[in-house]
Design a protein around this motif. Sequence first.
Motif, mmCIF file in Angstrom:
data_model
loop_
_atom_site.group_PDB
_atom_site.id
_atom_site.type_symbol
_atom_site.label_atom_id
_atom_site.label_comp_id
_atom_site.label_asym_id
_atom_site.label_seq_id
_atom_site.Cartn_x
_atom_site.Cartn_y
_atom_site.Cartn_z
ATOM 1 N N SER A 75 19.171 86.139 43.848
ATOM 2 C CA SER A 75 19.029 87.394 43.655
ATOM 3 C C SER A 75 18.299 88.098 45.039
ATOM 4 O O SER A 75 18.161 87.093 46.029
ATOM 5 N N VAL A 76 18.526 89.327 45.391
ATOM 6 C CA VAL A 76 17.766 89.840 46.513
ATOM 7 C C VAL A 76 16.418 89.489 46.740
ATOM 8 O O VAL A 76 15.757 89.490 47.818
ATOM 9 N N ASP A 77 15.759 89.153 45.718
ATOM 10 C CA ASP A 77 14.356 89.006 45.429
ATOM 11 C C ASP A 77 14.156 87.444 45.735
ATOM 12 O O ASP A 77 12.935 86.909 45.784
ATOM 13 N N GLY A 78 15.317 86.475 46.027
ATOM 14 C CA GLY A 78 15.144 85.019 46.111
ATOM 15 C C GLY A 78 14.757 84.390 44.822
ATOM 16 O O GLY A 78 14.562 83.164 44.725
ATOM 17 N N ILE A 136 38.014 78.702 41.788
ATOM 18 C CA ILE A 136 36.739 78.378 41.258
ATOM 19 C C ILE A 136 35.804 78.404 42.733
ATOM 20 O O ILE A 136 34.732 79.152 42.811
ATOM 21 N N PRO A 137 36.225 77.633 43.859
ATOM 22 C CA PRO A 137 35.328 77.827 44.899
ATOM 23 C C PRO A 137 35.243 79.308 45.527
ATOM 24 O O PRO A 137 34.224 79.695 46.010
ATOM 25 N N THR A 138 36.532 79.912 45.262
ATOM 26 C CA THR A 138 36.627 81.432 45.887
ATOM 27 C C THR A 138 35.477 82.293 45.229
ATOM 28 O O THR A 138 34.585 83.157 45.684
ATOM 29 N N LEU A 139 35.547 82.176 43.841
ATOM 30 C CA LEU A 139 34.821 82.931 42.752
ATOM 31 C C LEU A 139 33.097 82.561 43.365
ATOM 32 O O LEU A 139 32.543 83.476 43.287
ATOM 33 N N SER A 140 32.907 81.205 43.372
ATOM 34 C CA SER A 140 31.498 80.698 43.618
ATOM 35 C C SER A 140 31.014 81.545 44.992
ATOM 36 O O SER A 140 30.016 81.861 45.003
ATOM 37 N N GLU A 141 31.940 81.310 45.966
ATOM 38 C CA GLU A 141 31.417 82.204 47.192
ATOM 39 C C GLU A 141 31.117 83.621 46.900
ATOM 40 O O GLU A 141 30.275 83.862 47.410
ATOM 41 N N HIS A 142 32.039 84.305 46.511
ATOM 42 C CA HIS A 142 31.686 85.617 46.246
ATOM 43 C C HIS A 142 30.568 85.879 45.161
ATOM 44 O O HIS A 142 29.925 87.119 45.224
ATOM 45 N N VAL A 143 30.644 85.252 44.292
ATOM 46 C CA VAL A 143 29.382 85.416 43.345
ATOM 47 C C VAL A 143 27.856 85.311 43.998
ATOM 48 O O VAL A 143 26.978 85.987 43.789
ATOM 49 N N ARG A 144 27.746 84.365 44.814
ATOM 50 C CA ARG A 144 26.568 83.987 45.726
ATOM 51 C C ARG A 144 26.285 85.239 46.640
ATOM 52 O O ARG A 144 25.100 85.951 46.736
ATOM 53 N N TYR A 152 21.515 92.239 44.821
ATOM 54 C CA TYR A 152 21.097 92.791 43.564
ATOM 55 C C TYR A 152 19.758 92.282 43.117
ATOM 56 O O TYR A 152 19.561 91.080 43.204
ATOM 57 N N ARG A 153 18.986 93.085 42.362
ATOM 58 C CA ARG A 153 17.729 92.714 41.915
ATOM 59 C C ARG A 153 18.233 92.151 40.192
ATOM 60 O O ARG A 153 18.896 92.784 39.879
ATOM 61 N N VAL A 171 28.588 94.721 39.517
ATOM 62 C CA VAL A 171 28.894 93.294 40.099
ATOM 63 C C VAL A 171 30.132 92.833 39.768
ATOM 64 O O VAL A 171 30.723 92.187 40.652
ATOM 65 N N THR A 172 30.599 92.637 38.576
ATOM 66 C CA THR A 172 31.739 92.216 38.237
ATOM 67 C C THR A 172 32.918 92.801 39.222
ATOM 68 O O THR A 172 34.024 91.990 39.459
ATOM 69 N N ASN A 173 32.870 94.117 39.336
ATOM 70 C CA ASN A 173 34.005 94.708 39.975
ATOM 71 C C ASN A 173 34.075 94.327 41.702
ATOM 72 O O ASN A 173 34.973 94.369 42.006
ATOM 73 N N GLU A 174 33.085 94.169 41.891
ATOM 74 C CA GLU A 174 32.851 93.685 43.408
ATOM 75 C C GLU A 174 33.152 92.292 43.585
ATOM 76 O O GLU A 174 33.983 92.047 44.471
ATOM 77 N N ILE A 175 32.715 91.532 42.703
ATOM 78 C CA ILE A 175 33.368 90.123 42.660
ATOM 79 C C ILE A 175 34.669 89.978 42.440
ATOM 80 O O ILE A 175 35.282 89.289 43.250
#
Length: 226
Positions: free
Chosen positions: A73-76, A111-119, A125-126, A138-142
């Motif tokens: 997350s943004v807080d690490g 899956i690699p494309t999704l994984s990159e954008h999930v991170r 976000y917090r 979150v899901t819409n941006e991904i």
Amino acid sequence: LLILFVVALLYALPFMVYQVGPGHVGVRWYRLFGGTDLETVLGEGLHVIPPWDRIYDYDARLQRHERKFKALSVDGLPISIDLAWRYAIRRENVGLLHKYLGPNYEDVLIIPTLSEHVREVMAKYRPEDIWSRDRAAVTNEILQRTRKMLKEESLNNVGLDVIQLNDVLLVGIDLPVEFEKAVVDKQIANQIQLAWDYRLLREQKEAQRKEIEALEYQVNTDPEVS
């Protein structure tokens, strides 16, 4: 000679007759001339080809898959989210799909494309925001980021617009145990505070009602007040 011909035909028959099932499409591969046929999409039913060629079958129906992804997350803080996505291959480009990605295209591309954008998205976000109110964002941006990359994917200067991604769904989210407890406690405290605020508001309105009733009674019973 006739017996030999019949035996050879029976032996070669399984390599000559292919059946493309319901909702599937086929890609023909020419062993001697041309390799993968990028133009012709084979539809459902039986197809007869020379025994040295091959037909590869691809499911063209809407498919759903689910997988856990880990991110910060943004807080690490480490977060594990369970995502489901629905997609279908583009029938008209199944030849490109087979030539450049192959049957395991989901592991190679999706899956690699999704994984990159999930991170990338989760890092903005917090955890408590994702938990409580920002799931749709979150899901819409991904979804939008992944769609864009899939559409722009290319190899050897060949565009690989071969996947139609319909949606991405956030099935679940796992936070560190201590943090999850803190988030739950915070939500409970908020609900208790809302209940107290409602109770105070109700009591204030009740007091105002009683004051109005007392004033009306006084006006009706004391002529001097009126």
